[in-house]
Design an enzyme around this catalytic site. Structure first.
Site, mmCIF file in Angstrom:
data_model
loop_
_atom_site.group_PDB
_atom_site.id
_atom_site.type_symbol
_atom_site.label_atom_id
_atom_site.label_comp_id
_atom_site.label_asym_id
_atom_site.label_seq_id
_atom_site.Cartn_x
_atom_site.Cartn_y
_atom_site.Cartn_z
ATOM 1 N N HIS A 19 -9.650 -21.670 -28.390
ATOM 2 C CA HIS A 19 -9.609 -22.357 -27.092
ATOM 3 C C HIS A 19 -10.540 -23.576 -27.093
ATOM 4 C CE1 HIS A 19 -8.669 -18.167 -25.289
ATOM 5 N NE2 HIS A 19 -7.595 -18.882 -25.059
ATOM 6 N N LYS A 43 -2.592 -7.999 -15.007
ATOM 7 C CA LYS A 43 -3.470 -7.940 -16.174
ATOM 8 C C LYS A 43 -4.724 -7.131 -15.898
ATOM 9 C CE LYS A 43 -2.400 -11.927 -19.000
ATOM 10 N NZ LYS A 43 -2.761 -13.246 -19.438
ATOM 11 N N ARG A 92 0.189 -22.232 -30.946
ATOM 12 C CA ARG A 92 -0.169 -21.646 -32.238
ATOM 13 C C ARG A 92 1.026 -21.400 -33.126
ATOM 14 N NH1 ARG A 92 -3.340 -17.051 -29.159
ATOM 15 N NH2 ARG A 92 -1.621 -17.615 -27.813
ATOM 16 N N SER A 129 -7.126 -14.110 -27.797
ATOM 17 C CA SER A 129 -8.038 -13.271 -27.011
ATOM 18 C C SER A 129 -7.610 -11.809 -27.096
ATOM 19 C CB SER A 129 -8.046 -13.721 -25.550
ATOM 20 O OG SER A 129 -8.595 -14.999 -25.433
HETATM 21 P P1 ADP Z 1 -2.865 -16.780 -21.148
HETATM 22 O O1 ADP Z 1 -3.361 -15.572 -20.432
HETATM 23 O O2 ADP Z 1 -2.228 -17.810 -20.265
HETATM 24 O O3 ADP Z 1 -2.093 -16.489 -22.416
HETATM 25 P P2 ADP Z 1 -5.060 -17.456 -22.848
HETATM 26 O O4 ADP Z 1 -6.461 -17.476 -22.361
HETATM 27 O O5 ADP Z 1 -4.708 -16.370 -23.796
HETATM 28 O O6 ADP Z 1 -4.195 -17.474 -21.566
HETATM 29 O O7 ADP Z 1 -4.677 -18.840 -23.523
HETATM 30 C C1 ADP Z 1 -4.772 -20.042 -22.827
HETATM 31 C C2 ADP Z 1 -4.203 -21.173 -23.663
HETATM 32 O O8 ADP Z 1 -4.912 -21.291 -24.876
HETATM 33 C C3 ADP Z 1 -2.753 -21.015 -24.063
HETATM 34 O O9 ADP Z 1 -2.149 -22.285 -24.009
HETATM 35 C C4 ADP Z 1 -2.817 -20.526 -25.461
HETATM 36 O O10 ADP Z 1 -1.660 -20.875 -26.194
HETATM 37 C C5 ADP Z 1 -4.011 -21.290 -25.956
HETATM 38 N N1 ADP Z 1 -4.648 -20.653 -27.087
HETATM 39 C C6 ADP Z 1 -5.094 -19.399 -27.161
HETATM 40 N N2 ADP Z 1 -5.636 -19.141 -28.373
HETATM 41 C C7 ADP Z 1 -5.511 -20.288 -29.081
HETATM 42 C C8 ADP Z 1 -5.839 -20.675 -30.413
HETATM 43 N N3 ADP Z 1 -6.405 -19.818 -31.254
HETATM 44 N N4 ADP Z 1 -5.554 -21.934 -30.818
HETATM 45 C C9 ADP Z 1 -4.966 -22.788 -29.951
HETATM 46 N N5 ADP Z 1 -4.609 -22.487 -28.690
HETATM 47 C C10 ADP Z 1 -4.873 -21.255 -28.266
#
Ligand code: ADP
Length: 152
Positions: A19, A43, A92, A129
């Site tokens: 992130h 969630k 990703r 995450s």
């Molecule tokens: P959500 O609950 O909306 O999936 P996340 O917190 O998991 O939220 O992710 C938020 C954003 O960050 C999303 O656009 C996701 O694709 C991006 N993201 C999560 N992990 C990575 C990563 N390792 N590399 C790039 N983008 C990421």
């Protein structure tokens, strides 16, 4: 020009180095980035909202262009309240693309908000995450995926 406000929405449960890379790479494109924690009733979160916000505020404490907020309801409605015309999302994989495409098209049809996608760097594209949570819950060491500010 001082009006390119973007929202970077997500759960950030917890924020990972993947992130952070996306947010830092988006920084030169925008005047202001609001990292925004959406609330999803379905969630179950590992870290409570206050903790997740604290992690993010600590990480970006020296970056005045980045702030952190939380919101309920539609992301595009939150964008309106903070005057943001852009959403930032990371991609990703092709699975992320298909999922994100649907949401971006939906947001396009109900608002003027444009979604800006940044492709994950290969070294971060396996980090999520949900995997980090799984490791933590099962007593493993997830520190390699997390910034130092995520302490628990
Ligand atoms: P959500 O609950 O909306 O999936 P996340 O917190 O998991 O939220 O992710 C938020 C954003 O960050 C999303 O656009 C996701 O694709 C991006 N993201 C999560 N992990 C990575 C990563 N390792 N590399 C790039 N983008 C990421």
């Amino acid at each position: 020009m001082n009006n390119r406000i973007a929202v970077c929405p997500g759960s950030f449960d917890p924020i990972t180095i993947g992130h952070i890379d996306i947010i830092n790479r988006a920084l030169p494109i925008f005047d202001k980035i609001i990292v925004a924690l959406g609330y999803n009733q379905q969630k179950k979160y590992l870290f409570d909202k206050e903790k997740r916000i604290e992690f993010i505020n600590n990480i970006f404490k020296n970056e005045p262009k980045i702030s952190c907020s939380s919101y309920k309801g539609l992301t595009v409605n939150f964008c309106k309240t903070v005057n943001a015309k852009y959403l930032i999302r990371g991609l990703r994989s092709s699975a992320d693309f298909e999922y994100e495409k649907g949401i971006a098209l939906l947001n396009q049809s109900i608002s003027e908000v444009e979604t800006v996608f940044l492709i994950s760097r290969p070294q971060y594209s396996h980090i999520s995450s949900s995997i980090v949570r799984e490791i933590i819950i099962n007593g493993g060491d997830a520190r390699q995926f997390l910034p130092n500010e995520v302490q628990f």
